[in-house]
Motif scaffolding. Sequence first.
Motif, short mmCIF file in Angstrom:
data_model
loop_
_atom_site.label_atom_id
_atom_site.label_comp_id
_atom_site.label_asym_id
_atom_site.label_seq_id
_atom_site.Cartn_x
_atom_site.Cartn_y
_atom_site.Cartn_z
N GLY A 88 -7.39 12.86 -6.58
CA GLY A 88 -8.04 11.68 -6.03
C GLY A 88 -7.59 11.44 -4.60
N ILE A 89 -8.42 10.75 -3.84
CA ILE A 89 -8.13 10.40 -2.45
C ILE A 89 -8.31 8.90 -2.28
CG2 ILE A 89 -8.92 10.63 -0.05
CD1 ILE A 89 -9.81 13.50 -0.79
N ASP A 90 -7.33 8.26 -1.67
CA ASP A 90 -7.42 6.81 -1.42
C ASP A 90 -8.21 6.49 -0.16
OD1 ASP A 90 -5.54 5.30 -3.41
OD2 ASP A 90 -4.41 7.07 -2.80
N ILE A 91 -7.89 7.20 0.92
CA ILE A 91 -8.46 6.86 2.22
C ILE A 91 -8.94 8.12 2.94
CG2 ILE A 91 -8.03 5.81 4.48
CD1 ILE A 91 -5.89 4.08 3.16
N MET B 282 0.86 -1.18 0.00
CA MET B 282 0.00 0.00 0.00
C MET B 282 0.90 1.23 0.00
SD MET B 282 -3.01 -1.45 0.22
CE MET B 282 -4.16 -0.21 0.77
N SER B 283 1.41 1.65 -1.16
CA SER B 283 2.35 2.76 -1.20
C SER B 283 1.79 3.94 -1.94
CB SER B 283 3.66 2.30 -1.85
OG SER B 283 3.42 1.91 -3.19
N GLY B 284 2.33 5.12 -1.62
CA GLY B 284 1.98 6.32 -2.34
C GLY B 284 0.51 6.67 -2.30
N GLN B 285 -0.13 6.52 -1.15
CA GLN B 285 -1.56 6.79 -1.06
C GLN B 285 -1.84 8.22 -0.63
OE1 GLN B 285 -2.82 3.49 1.52
NE2 GLN B 285 -3.71 2.53 -0.28
N THR B 286 -3.02 8.70 -0.99
CA THR B 286 -3.47 10.02 -0.58
C THR B 286 -4.53 9.88 0.50
OG1 THR B 286 -3.02 11.00 -2.74
CG2 THR B 286 -4.54 12.19 -1.32
N TYR B 287 -4.30 10.54 1.63
CA TYR B 287 -5.20 10.47 2.78
C TYR B 287 -5.86 11.82 3.01
CZ TYR B 287 -2.81 6.12 4.23
OH TYR B 287 -2.29 4.85 4.29
N PHE B 288 -7.12 11.79 3.41
CA PHE B 288 -7.82 12.98 3.87
C PHE B 288 -8.23 12.71 5.31
CE2 PHE B 288 -11.28 15.83 4.74
CZ PHE B 288 -11.03 16.97 4.00
N ILE B 289 -7.65 13.46 6.26
CA ILE B 289 -7.84 13.20 7.68
C ILE B 289 -8.38 14.44 8.35
CG2 ILE B 289 -6.72 12.52 9.84
CD1 ILE B 289 -4.46 11.30 8.06
N THR B 290 -9.55 14.36 8.96
CA THR B 290 -10.09 15.52 9.66
C THR B 290 -9.52 15.59 11.07
OG1 THR B 290 -12.05 14.32 10.47
CG2 THR B 290 -12.23 15.46 8.33
N GLY B 291 -9.39 16.82 11.57
CA GLY B 291 -8.92 17.03 12.94
C GLY B 291 -7.49 16.60 13.16
N GLY B 292 -6.59 17.10 12.31
CA GLY B 292 -5.19 16.67 12.39
C GLY B 292 -4.31 17.50 13.29
#
Length: 253
Positions: free
Chosen positions: A82-85, A1-11
């Motif tokens: 794009g966003i992976d996770i 699972m490499s090079g993924q794009t994450y969107f994380i709220t409350g970082g």
Amino acid sequence: MSGQTYFITGGNKGIGFELVTQLSKAKDKNVIITTTRSPERAKKLYELAKKFTNIHVIDLDVGDAKSIDTIEAQLDKIGVKGIDIYISNAAIFQSLDPILKTDGEVFLKHYAVNTLGPFLVFQKVYKYLLAKDTRKAIFISSIAGTISPFAPFHTTAYGQSKVALNYSTIQLSRELASENFIVVPIHPGAVSTESSQEAIAPLAESNPVFFEAIKATLITPEESVKSIISTINGFEAKDSGIFYDYKGEVLPF
């Protein structure tokens, strides 16, 4: 699972900050988009973003619909295709009062931030998740969001909001099954963060024995997040709609 794009709220603090930290430092070249509703209180996050150029910070209050409406413009400005996770982490826990002493506004605020916000944000990032094949939507929940067994102390507005969050993750997992989404609520464990310490502080006076028992079970954000990341990476289609803890153990709804 490499090079993924994450969107994380409350970082900007707690579990969210640790997620950003570990994912940005991973050997894989991840891209991290994270949010804060109070830039003035996110000094550590901005310092981390200066150190690691794969971190992008946007302004977002998940409890404010107008703020949520700005997500797409901010993502487009960054150049996100794009966003992976998607990891819905931002939440509040501001009351240990029993139902008879909990004001309606307290219930509504917890619902707006902990239940409604995560899914309104998802609506905005949905098209970006569709652009990738990973399509994982992870909702940081809580064991307080299960009614079997029931929490041994008053979680009231917080617990109610997490029950509703869990309910909606099941529905979303079914709605998006045909599009190969993996939708999972995760209990991160009893994590020693600034927010959790503030939340349980009243128990020191009202129920000191139980307060000490909770303190004894607390784990560090580092420990929780390390396991959360490993668990998320292992999720497959069969896991969608199931309630897990940070170690990958199934929990009852």
